[in-house]
Enzyme design. Structure first.
Site, short mmCIF file in Angstrom:
data_model
loop_
_atom_site.label_atom_id
_atom_site.label_comp_id
_atom_site.label_asym_id
_atom_site.label_seq_id
_atom_site.Cartn_x
_atom_site.Cartn_y
_atom_site.Cartn_z
N GLU A 245 0.83 -1.20 0.00
CA GLU A 245 0.00 0.00 0.00
C GLU A 245 0.86 1.26 0.00
OE1 GLU A 245 -3.69 -1.87 2.62
OE2 GLU A 245 -2.31 -0.45 3.54
N LYS A 247 2.21 4.66 1.40
CA LYS A 247 2.40 5.17 2.76
C LYS A 247 2.12 6.67 2.77
CE LYS A 247 5.35 4.98 6.80
NZ LYS A 247 4.81 6.24 7.31
N ARG A 252 -2.40 9.31 11.78
CA ARG A 252 -3.03 7.99 11.88
C ARG A 252 -4.18 8.06 12.87
NH1 ARG A 252 0.02 2.18 13.02
NH2 ARG A 252 -1.86 0.88 13.01
N ARG A 267 -2.70 8.13 17.30
CA ARG A 267 -1.74 7.05 17.44
C ARG A 267 -1.43 6.75 18.91
NH1 ARG A 267 3.74 6.13 17.85
NH2 ARG A 267 4.67 4.62 16.44
N ARG A 412 5.13 -4.44 17.24
CA ARG A 412 5.90 -4.03 16.07
C ARG A 412 6.63 -5.28 15.56
NH1 ARG A 412 7.83 0.84 14.46
NH2 ARG A 412 7.53 1.77 16.53
#
Length: 577
Positions: A245, A247, A252, A267, A412
């Site tokens: 996708e 960026k 966000r 975020r 992450r």
């Protein structure tokens, strides 16, 4: 539990820098508490009244707290200010000056917590005066040690050195005598973003209660994060066939909808609903679900040309005033890229491709809510081409996503991989650092009282901050003075418990403020602790300079991590992997 007992625990926590000792103290505290005290205790240890997404703050600035102390001590404000200049800590000032004048019985934890809640919720005409008087009345009913910590809490400077990982460990130890329950507790926390609720559930319903945590509309889910690589080939090696996708460089957002009620969270899980009225209306109109949680990137758009504005323009939409005017000048588009919940179904445990397909089915055509553009491929050359197209459109790069990966809240990992233009050469990506101290400066800087900031990054494994740079450029003269004043508000007389540093700054600073830094490269350094193991050197930023001002959207734990610095070091072209 009497609040005086909590103050004793706070004093012992303040007196140690050892995480194991902190864990043991917190565990003992939680075991000593009654069920109704667990939530307030956890929130107070987090230095907040409620979870961040509830958006409740005490609403008292330093000057107003000074006024409250003066009233409680029956002294003039100038006397309080003089003591503050001498001691550098309003908590210590209040401890010295305020003597208990109310003979009623000592207050318990829940009573003090409720009174702080009352102060925070006081609003309307005359609310400032009411807040000051309520705080002064509370202080008069407390002993000196209690006063110290209530004032520090009001200042946002409790200085205990406790992070969420330590609290999670302590809850596990309190419940099962070891840290084995930590993964389950962390999973529950990631799903609800409310550590007080997790703690209360644990002590009320045990392990089964924790395992029963589910996604709920209105409670933000801690966001999944991406790792970095340097080439499209490495993306294919790690993911195989994946969705790639664009960026987008914006804000966000996690969007929650229940009927016509829509909430938006940043975020770092702050409630931002009122800031983006055009997106609220668009979600009601374009998202075809009664209940839904989705994520996307909000970017300001030039409606005349269709071009996306850079982040510096988009970030202007984060404001509490003149919202409607800025919404007309810089309208937002939300590029939706993930679905977490829809009409009774939890999508976080479903494969990414299924989530993305369902998301596409829920969004109808419109100007404000659009699907993030993407392709599915396992060819490095096609990824390279898509990357180049994204750069030509003025975007940051691309994000590749594993098709069969679940949504791992708060994690992450390489289920998501980002490739940015800045990773393809010498380091020109930005790094978010936490300020942990400053040096007073020499020469021309000496007149400002500050010459350089000591910056650190976050080490998730140890829940500490490791130094990575001394930063002496990027601010104007006026901004350097402002930075010193900001740091002095959270200065400490000793190294903060969560800071690991070989450098001794002139002034230590509680890890609170996050700044974005640009550097030429990452080098090995024997004087910085980021990535340092034994006699091996750590990492340092070479020629770092500050970009912009404090990142109000990021907590200290949201700063760049030690692992990310290691990854960025590897991604530099000159380093052989």
């Amino acid at each position: 539990m009497k609040f005086a007992r909590l103050a004793e625990y706070f004093a012992r926590l303040e007196g140690t820098t050892k995480r194991r000792t902190m864990c043991d103290l917190l565990s003992a505290l939680f075991q000593e508490a009654d069920l109704e005290e667990i939530e307030p205790l956890v929130y107070l240890c987090q230095e907040q009244l409620l979870p961040p997404y509830r958006g409740l703050e005490l609403g008292l600035a330093e000057k107003l707290i000074t006024t409250a102390i003066a009233r409680a001590a029956a002294q003039e404000e100038k006397g309080v200010i003089a003591q503050y200049k001498r001691l550098g800590d309003l908590g210590l000032v209040a401890e010295v000056l305020v003597q208990r004048t109310d003979d009623r019985s000592a207050l318990d934890v829940v009573t003090v917590y409720d009174k702080l809640l009352t102060i925070a919720r006081t609003s309307g005409e005359g609310s400032i005066e009411q807040k000051i008087q309520l705080l002064a009345d509370l202080l008069r009913r407390l002993s000196p040690p209690e006063v110290r910590y209530v004032v520090r809490f009001a200042m946002g400077q409790l200085r205990l050195g406790i992070g969420d990982p330590t609290i999670l460990d302590a809850l596990s130890v309190a419940a099962v005598k070891d840290k084995s329950l930590r993964p389950e507790l962390e999973r529950a926390y990631n799903l609800c973003s409310d550590l007080g609720l997790v703690a209360r559930t644990l002590f009320a319903a045990g392990k089964n209660g924790i395992k029963g945590f589910t996604v709920q509309v209105g409670r933000p889910i801690r966001m999944a994060l991406a790792e970095r690589v340097a080439t499209a080939s490495e993306i294919v090696q790690r993911l195989g066939k994946c969705r790639v996708e664009r960026k987008y460089d914006g804000l966000r957002l996690q969007c929650h909808k229940r009927g016509n009620q829509v909430e938006m969270f940043s975020r770092n899980l702050k409630r931002m609903t009122l800031m983006f009225p055009e997106l609220i209306a668009a979600i009601r109109r374009q998202v075809q679900a009664k209940e839904v949680i989705l994520e996307g990137e909000a970017v300001a758009v030039n409606e005349e040309t269709g071009e996306l504005f850079p982040f510096q323009v988009t970030v202007q939409r984060k404001r509490k005033h003149a919202i409607e005017e800025h919404a007309k000048e810089f309208p937002l588009v939300l590029f939706a890229f993930d679905l977490l919940y829809a009409d009774g179904s939890d999508y976080t445990c479903r494969p990414y491709l299924q989530r993305q397909t369902k998301l596409a089915a829920l969004i109808t055509a419109g100007e404000r809510i659009r699907l993030a553009e993407g392709i599915i491929t396992d060819e490095a050359t096609r990824i390279e081409q898509f990357f180049d197209e994204s750069i030509e459109k003025g975007l940051e790069g691309i994000v590749a996503k594993r098709l069969d990966a679940i949504y791992q809240a708060g994690a992450r990992n390489f289920n998501w991989i980002k490739l940015k233009r800045s990773y393809r050469g010498e380091l020109s990506d930005t790094v978010d650092v936490v300020i942990v101290g400053y040096l007073r400066g020499r020469g021309l800087r000496a007149r400002f009282g500050i010459g350089a900031l000591l910056g650190a990054v976050y080490d998730e494994a140890s829940d500490t901050f490791k130094t990575v740079a001394k930063i002496g450029s990027g601010l104007t003269e006026e901004e350097w003075v402002k930075a010193r004043r900001l740091c002095d508000q959270v200065s400490m007389t000793h190294r903060p418990a969560r800071v690991d540093s070989l450098i001794e700054p002139d002034v230590w600073v509680e890890p609170k403020y996050v700044f974005t830094v640009l550097a030429d490269e990452i080098t090995k350094s024997p004087i910085h602790t980021c990535g340092k193991r034994g006699a091996e050197p750590g990492y340092a930023l070479r020629f770092p300079r500050l970009i912009g001002w404090v990142r109000a959207d990021k907590r200290p734990e949201d700063a760049t991590t030690v692992q990310e610095i290691h990854t960025l070091y590897r991604l530099q072209r000159r380093v052989k992997v």
